[in-house]
Motif scaffolding. Structure first.
Motif, PDB file in Angstrom:
ATOM      1  N   VAL A   1       0.864  -1.180   0.000  1.00 49.93           N
ATOM      2  CA  VAL A   1       0.000   0.000   0.000  1.00 49.93           C
ATOM      3  C   VAL A   1       0.901   1.231   0.000  1.00 49.93           C
ATOM      4  O   VAL A   1       1.759   1.381   0.859  1.00 49.93           O
ATOM      5  CB  VAL A   1      -0.919   0.018   1.245  1.00 49.93           C
ATOM      6  N   ALA A   2       0.688   2.077  -0.978  1.00 51.68           N
ATOM      7  CA  ALA A   2       1.462   3.310  -1.086  1.00 51.68           C
ATOM      8  C   ALA A   2       0.576   4.485  -0.683  1.00 51.68           C
ATOM      9  O   ALA A   2      -0.660   4.411  -0.742  1.00 51.68           O
ATOM     10  CB  ALA A   2       1.975   3.488  -2.501  1.00 51.68           C
ATOM     11  N   ALA A   3       1.181   5.566  -0.298  1.00 50.23           N
ATOM     12  CA  ALA A   3       0.455   6.742   0.187  1.00 50.23           C
ATOM     13  C   ALA A   3      -0.552   7.261  -0.832  1.00 50.23           C
ATOM     14  O   ALA A   3      -1.624   7.729  -0.463  1.00 50.23           O
ATOM     15  CB  ALA A   3       1.439   7.848   0.564  1.00 50.23           C
ATOM     16  N   GLY A   4      -0.267   7.182  -2.093  1.00 50.34           N
ATOM     17  CA  GLY A   4      -1.166   7.697  -3.114  1.00 50.34           C
ATOM     18  C   GLY A   4      -2.372   6.820  -3.373  1.00 50.34           C
ATOM     19  O   GLY A   4      -3.248   7.162  -4.151  1.00 50.34           O
ATOM     20  N   MET A   5      -2.450   5.671  -2.703  1.00 50.72           N
ATOM     21  CA  MET A   5      -3.547   4.734  -2.950  1.00 50.72           C
ATOM     22  C   MET A   5      -4.747   4.935  -2.031  1.00 50.72           C
ATOM     23  O   MET A   5      -5.749   4.253  -2.190  1.00 50.72           O
ATOM     24  CB  MET A   5      -3.028   3.301  -2.793  1.00 50.72           C
ATOM     25  N   PHE A   6      -4.620   5.845  -1.089  1.00 48.66           N
ATOM     26  CA  PHE A   6      -5.744   6.058  -0.184  1.00 48.66           C
ATOM     27  C   PHE A   6      -5.826   7.525   0.209  1.00 48.66           C
ATOM     28  O   PHE A   6      -4.897   8.289   0.003  1.00 48.66           O
ATOM     29  CB  PHE A   6      -5.643   5.168   1.057  1.00 48.66           C
ATOM     30  N   GLU A   7      -6.968   7.888   0.737  1.00 50.06           N
ATOM     31  CA  GLU A   7      -7.212   9.257   1.171  1.00 50.06           C
ATOM     32  C   GLU A   7      -7.795   9.204   2.583  1.00 50.06           C
ATOM     33  O   GLU A   7      -8.703   8.425   2.861  1.00 50.06           O
ATOM     34  CB  GLU A   7      -8.206   9.932   0.231  1.00 50.06           C
ATOM     35  N   VAL A   8      -7.261  10.029   3.456  1.00 52.33           N
ATOM     36  CA  VAL A   8      -7.785  10.125   4.811  1.00 52.33           C
ATOM     37  C   VAL A   8      -8.833  11.230   4.836  1.00 52.33           C
ATOM     38  O   VAL A   8      -8.574  12.356   4.422  1.00 52.33           O
ATOM     39  CB  VAL A   8      -6.662  10.450   5.832  1.00 52.33           C
ATOM     40  N   VAL A   9     -10.026  10.887   5.250  1.00 52.77           N
ATOM     41  CA  VAL A   9     -11.116  11.850   5.345  1.00 52.77           C
ATOM     42  C   VAL A   9     -11.437  12.026   6.817  1.00 52.77           C
ATOM     43  O   VAL A   9     -11.744  11.052   7.510  1.00 52.77           O
ATOM     44  CB  VAL A   9     -12.370  11.364   4.578  1.00 52.77           C
ATOM     45  N   GLU A  10     -11.320  13.248   7.275  1.00 44.88           N
ATOM     46  CA  GLU A  10     -11.582  13.541   8.683  1.00 44.88           C
ATOM     47  C   GLU A  10     -13.006  14.036   8.834  1.00 44.88           C
ATOM     48  O   GLU A  10     -13.416  14.976   8.162  1.00 44.88           O
ATOM     49  CB  GLU A  10     -10.606  14.596   9.196  1.00 44.88           C
ATOM     50  N   THR A  11     -13.737  13.402   9.708  1.00 44.65           N
ATOM     51  CA  THR A  11     -15.096  13.809  10.016  1.00 44.65           C
ATOM     52  C   THR A  11     -15.157  14.074  11.515  1.00 44.65           C
ATOM     53  O   THR A  11     -15.005  13.139  12.311  1.00 44.65           O
ATOM     54  CB  THR A  11     -16.109  12.708   9.632  1.00 44.65           C
ATOM     55  N   PRO A  12     -15.332  15.325  11.899  1.00 43.97           N
ATOM     56  CA  PRO A  12     -15.306  15.625  13.334  1.00 43.97           C
ATOM     57  C   PRO A  12     -16.536  15.078  14.056  1.00 43.97           C
ATOM     58  O   PRO A  12     -17.616  14.974  13.478  1.00 43.97           O
ATOM     59  CB  PRO A  12     -15.288  17.148  13.382  1.00 43.97           C
ATOM     60  N   ARG A  13     -16.312  14.722  15.300  1.00 48.05           N
ATOM     61  CA  ARG A  13     -17.429  14.321  16.151  1.00 48.05           C
ATOM     62  C   ARG A  13     -18.234  15.563  16.504  1.00 48.05           C
ATOM     63  O   ARG A  13     -17.745  16.688  16.398  1.00 48.05           O
ATOM     64  CB  ARG A  13     -16.908  13.689  17.446  1.00 48.05           C
TER      65      ARG A  13
END
Length: 134
Positions: free
Chosen positions: A10-22
């Motif tokens: 798994v390389a960094a460009g293969m995923f996206e971190v999506v932040e959803t605040p509580r």
């Protein structure tokens, strides 16, 4: 990473971190860093906000009365009894006096605050009267 006995890279460009605040949190990020802030308004913060709003309103009235920046004032507030007690207990009336250059803060409770009173929402209405201290 191993999935079903097969190794996956798994390389960094293969995923996206999506932040959803509580609920009650705000989150901002700039790609590699994120900051989360608790936006819950506690009773203490709410009371401090009311005191700051009171300071702003008194200083607006000072300007409206043509007072100089250094003029000392005598301040009289008409407050709901509960708000008066809370401001007193939190020592926030001293903050109001210091920030508005009031030599004294006289208070009346449970009286009509007047039509031009400062509306602090469910904390009540505050009447403000000031005079040059002398």
């Amino acid at each position: 990473m191993t999935v079903d006995d097969a190794e996956l890279r798994v390389a960094a460009g293969m995923f996206e971190v999506v932040e959803t605040p509580r609920t009650g949190w705000a989150v901002v990020g700039d790609g590699t860093r994120s900051l989360a802030l608790d936006t819950t308004v506690t009773p203490t913060l709410r009371l401090e906000g009311a005191a700051r709003e009171l300071v702003r309103a008194v200083n607006d009235r000072r300007r409206g009365a043509g007072l100089e920046l250094t003029d000392r004032i005598a301040l009289h507030l008409t407050l709901p009894a509960a708000l008066d007690a809370e401001l007193e207990a939190a020592d926030l009336l001293q903050l109001v006096a210091r920030e508005t250059l009031a030599t004294a803060v006289a208070r009346t409770t449970d009286a009509a605050a007047g039509d031009d009173a400062l509306d602090l929402g469910d904390l009540g209405r505050v009447g403000i009267a000031l005079a040059v201290a002398g």
